[in-house]
Design a protein around this motif. Structure first.
Motif, short mmCIF file in Angstrom:
data_model
loop_
_atom_site.label_atom_id
_atom_site.label_comp_id
_atom_site.label_asym_id
_atom_site.label_seq_id
_atom_site.Cartn_x
_atom_site.Cartn_y
_atom_site.Cartn_z
N ARG A 42 -3.53 -8.91 -0.98
CA ARG A 42 -3.05 -8.85 -2.36
C ARG A 42 -2.56 -10.21 -2.86
N GLY A 101 0.79 -1.23 0.00
CA GLY A 101 0.00 0.00 0.00
C GLY A 101 0.81 1.27 0.00
N ARG A 107 -2.81 -5.54 3.86
CA ARG A 107 -2.80 -5.28 2.41
C ARG A 107 -2.01 -6.36 1.68
N ARG A 124 -1.70 -2.72 9.17
CA ARG A 124 -2.38 -2.31 7.95
C ARG A 124 -1.61 -2.79 6.71
#
Length: 856
Positions: A423, A342, A419, A415
């Protein structure tokens, strides 16, 4: 060109006319810094005297050149110019006559001490004689060897001569405006001794040492100063024994010299190595300044405050520089990596903020995770698996108050982890790894198959379309291939579980990782061995690797060798030494290395225990026995533990080999782009932008795109090639560097005398003859020899098959070399400081891969 020039007429642009020393002295004079007056005899005088010099290469070159320069007549006009310039300094004034070569005091090569200087020269005839001897010193054996080691053409070098009024120094010495040992910028280090500075410069005396930073004298070390060099009346110098007690400089003098050094550094914009003297009346004089060539450039900081940079090159075993196109490629790849978490940059060609370039090498900024409580925990646990020495440095840096934790929350890390997991579909990958090895392995194979479909640009692609394809492929490959890693991580996590359940340490389970399947690097090496058992042996036994490569490329090898090598390169030709740099050749470009390895393999008896296939099979058997042993240990601690450990270690062996697969695929993508960009280079040659298609690798991607509209980049490429060659000769690249230039490893004391210790990487003990190899291309390794090298990437691993053991300067227990060494069952110790310098080829050493020691 004039024969003589006063310092006031010289600046830094006049290198070709007056040489490096004189150019610097003139530059300092024009800057208003305190330089004793003097003049330079230009290179035109040398050119006239050296006319007809025989530069035929050979052992007698240096002696032949010296003889010519000492005996050739000095033209009348040159002699008159010398006498007139000397007379302008004063009647029989004592002077220093010093060599000033055009390849001297340069940013990349100081040539310090390579040519001669003569002190306290008095009288015109004495000056003329000293000038002759300076000319001849351009051809001392040491100067010739130094030029050759730095790739400087003998025929291109000229010598000017500096004639400078002597300072009858009461105290003199040298001063570095950055610490030459630790690399710390703006930390001045001075060596000082009574008398002329020659005593300090030549190393004839143990001087006083002072360290200044922040406007204060931080360290004072008194030397014995038992020798002083003093001028003699009428000319010449003498060395006299002294009994100087205490320090020869006051703090006020030290601070005044440091302030003078800071002025010099500010003028040049880079740290300087200076020579200075204090005259009888206390005046400070500068007698020389040159760049500190041993300092590595500091990476550009990604944020405020002290920053910590890890060398990506060292971590990957690529000690040389990156080509400009290689940097562009890695910026795209790392931008794709950042995007997975991210943090994709606004412009992928710029690379993410944590990646920077310095010294044509790439650096990772570790400051943000190091100053985060969670990031610090992750770094200190994971880094030892890949780079043990770097991990030790990072642990020490964690105690530096300038790098204290400022982020206590786990949320930013979680976080990014979420991600990443989302992904790459991590839950599904982990589930498959636990429940269905067939499905997990099929997924890993599918990633490679899908990449195959994206490697080539569209048929008939224009140069612009090729560049578009390169950006898409390089930017998108990492997110795809990293999706294999949850499977690999599951395997290693289960290894940790097995260790816990059996009451053993993970480090004691190395044999479980021997002979693992699905590793593309070991599969490659075994296929090369298989080829060695089938080729016609005669040419490989008789011909050098370069000639074998020429014959292969001309289609002239015997049939089995020609066809077999072609098939091998079709599958593995994308690999090579320093293969993560798009700009370097692949084995398919130049198969010399592989043919040399084949020749080495043919020296092994195929039926012996040293045969690679036998070693691999032996390792697999040892692994099965180790699984049985550990499962039995676990069962003694609880009946249910035995089957769980056997299950866990079975999964570990199934997936451990996949660790090499993401890089294998990444290098395939890089090699495909390299091939495609060659067509762009050919287009630019036809357009008159470049001289050679391979010059495209010395452009960045955005420059190649701009060049499609025209222009002339040939001069730019020539400059970059020259800079690349210079950086290729850099002897030292820091593993970790702080933003103030400090190399933390240099702050620690040296290892005890004779002790070579590192990180245990592959169990076993072997005694054998060491072979120090700095570059695997063309390297010859006899069966059973212990390979000692800086680091390794897959381009090195064919050598492992003949090695009796491995010693590396870099790496950790999970670094590439350690993994492959374990798989081949050869003892290995990694992270051994300065191993390639402390061990010599032919030396008998004992390597203990369990204790992490190397004993001469």
């Amino acid at each position: 060109m004039r024969t003589t020039r006063d310092f006031s007429e010289i600046d830094a642009t006049m290198l070709a006319e007056v040489g490096g020393k004189a150019a610097n002295l003139g530059e300092l004079t024009l800057a208003g810094l305190p330089v004793p007056p003097g003049w330079a005899l230009t290179t035109d005088a040398y050119r006239q005297v050296a006319a007809g010099l025989d530069l035929t290469p050979g052992d007698g070159l240096a002696a032949r050149a010296r003889r010519h320069l000492l005996q050739a007549p000095v033209p009348g006009p040159v002699r008159e110019a010398i006498m007139a310039a000397y007379a302008r300094l004063g009647a029989d004034v004592p002077v220093a006559v010093r060599s000033s070569a055009t390849a001297e005091d340069l940013p990349f090569a100081s040539f310090a001490g390579q040519q001669d200087s003569f002190l306290n020269v008095v009288g015109g005839e004495a000056v003329l004689d000293a000038v002759r001897r300076c000319w001849a010193s351009l051809w001392t054996d040491r100067a010739v060897a130094y030029r050759e080691s730095n790739g400087i053409d003998h025929a291109a070098v000229r010598l000017a001569v500096v004639v400078q009024v002597m300072v009858d120094a009461r105290v003199a010495g040298v001063m570095f405006t950055a610490n030459p040992v630790t690399g710390r910028r703006r930390e001045t280090v001075l060596d000082a001794s009574p008398g002329l500075g020659e005593a300090v410069v030549s190393g004839a005396v143990n001087p006083d040492r002072f360290v200044v930073s922040g406007g204060e004298v931080r360290e004072r070390h008194a030397g014995d100063k038992r020798l002083a060099v003093r001028p003699l009346p009428g000319g010449g110098v003498e060395r006299v024994e002294t009994a100087a007690g205490g320090l020869c400089l006051t703090d006020a003098q030290v601070l005044a010299l440091a302030a003078l050094g800071a002025r010099v550094e500010d003028h040049y914009g880079a740290p300087q190595d200076t020579e200075w003297a204090i005259g009888p009346d206390g005046t400070l004089w500068l007698t020389q300044a040159r760049p500190i060539t041993t300092l590595h450039p500091v990476p550009e900081p990604a944020g405020p405050g002290l920053r910590v940079h890890l060398s990506l090159n060292v971590a990957q075993g690529v000690m040389g520089p990156f080509t400009p196109m290689g940097v562009s490629a890695f910026n795209l790849v790392s931008s794709g990596a950042a995007g997975v978490f991210g943090h994709a940059p606004a412009d992928r060609l710029d690379g993410p903020a944590f990646l920077s370039e310095a010294g044509q090498r790439l650096w990772l900024d570790l400051t943000t995770p190091l100053r985060s409580r969670t990031g610090r925990a992750v770094l200190t646990r994971l880094m030892p698996l890949g780079e043990a020495r770097a991990a030790a440095v990072v642990r020490e840096l964690a105690d530096d108050p300038r790098l204290s934790v400022v982020q206590n929350s786990r949320r930013p890390f979680l976080r990014g982890l979420r991600r990443f997991a989302r992904r790459v579909h991590a839950p599904a990958r982990v589930r498959d790894a636990l429940l269905s090895p067939a499905r997990a392995l099929a997924y890993a194979a599918r990633v490679g198959a899908e990449l195959d479909g994206r490697l080539e640009p569209p048929p008939g692609a224009t140069p612009a379309q090729r560049l578009d394809h390169a950006e898409r492929l390089l930017g998108g490959t990492f997110p795809a291939i990293v999706s294999i890693m949850p499977i690999v991580i599951t395997g290693y996590a289960l290894l940790g579980l097995a260790a816990r359940l059996s009451g053993t340490r993970v480090g004691d389970l190395q044999d479980v990782l021997r002979g693992v399947p699905h590793n593309p690097t070991t599969e490659m090496d075994l296929e090369l061995w298989d080829l060695a058992t089938r080729v016609e042996p005669e040419p490989f036994r008789d011909l050098p690797a370069a000639e074998l490569a020429r014959r292969y490329q001309a289609g002239e090898l015997p049939p089995r060798a020609q066809q077999g090598l072609a098939a091998f390169l079709a599958k593995y030709g994308h690999r090579g030494v320093a293969e993560i740099d798009l700009g370097v050749p692949r084995w398919s470009d130049d198969p010399t290395h592989i043919l040399g390895v084949l020749a080495n393999y043919l020296r092994i008896d195929g039926d012996s225990d040293l045969a690679p296939a036998a070693l691999f099979a032996k390792g697999a058997r040892a692994a099965r026995e180790e699984v049985d042993r550990v499962a039995a240990l676990a069962a003694r601690r609880g009946r249910w533990r035995g089957p769980v450990v056997r299950f866990a270690l079975g999964r570990t062996r199934a997936y451990a080999g996949l660790r090499e697969l993401p890089k294998f695929h990444l290098v395939r993508a890089i090699a495909a782009v390299r091939d495609s960009l060659r067509a762009v280079g050919e287009h630019l040659v036809r357009a008159g932008v470049l001289d050679d298609a391979l010059d495209v690798y010395f452009l960045r991607l955005e420059e190649a795109r701009a060049a499609l509209t025209g222009g002339d980049l040939r001069d730019l490429v020539r400059e970059r090639r020259a800079a690349y060659e210079r950086e290729s000769r850099r002897r030292h690249v820091p593993r970790i560097m702080l933003s103030d230039g400090t190399e933390p490893e240099a702050l620690a004391g040296p290892a005890p005398e004779g002790a070579l210790t590192g990180t245990a990487a592959s169990a076993g003990t072997v005694t054998g003859v060491a072979r120090v190899v700095l570059d695997p291309t063309g390297a010859h390794l006899e069966p059973g020899e212990i390979l000692v090298c800086p680091s390794t990437d897959p381009g090195w691993t064919p050598l492992f098959l003949t090695a009796g053991g491995l010693v590396m300067e870099m790496g950790g227990a999970m670094s590439h070399g350690a993994v492959v060494a374990r798989e081949y069952g050869i003892p290995a110790v990694v992270g051994v400081p300065d191993a390639t310098r402390r061990v010599t080829t032919g030396q008998k050493i004992t390597l203990d891969g369990s204790a992490g020691t190397v004993t001469p």
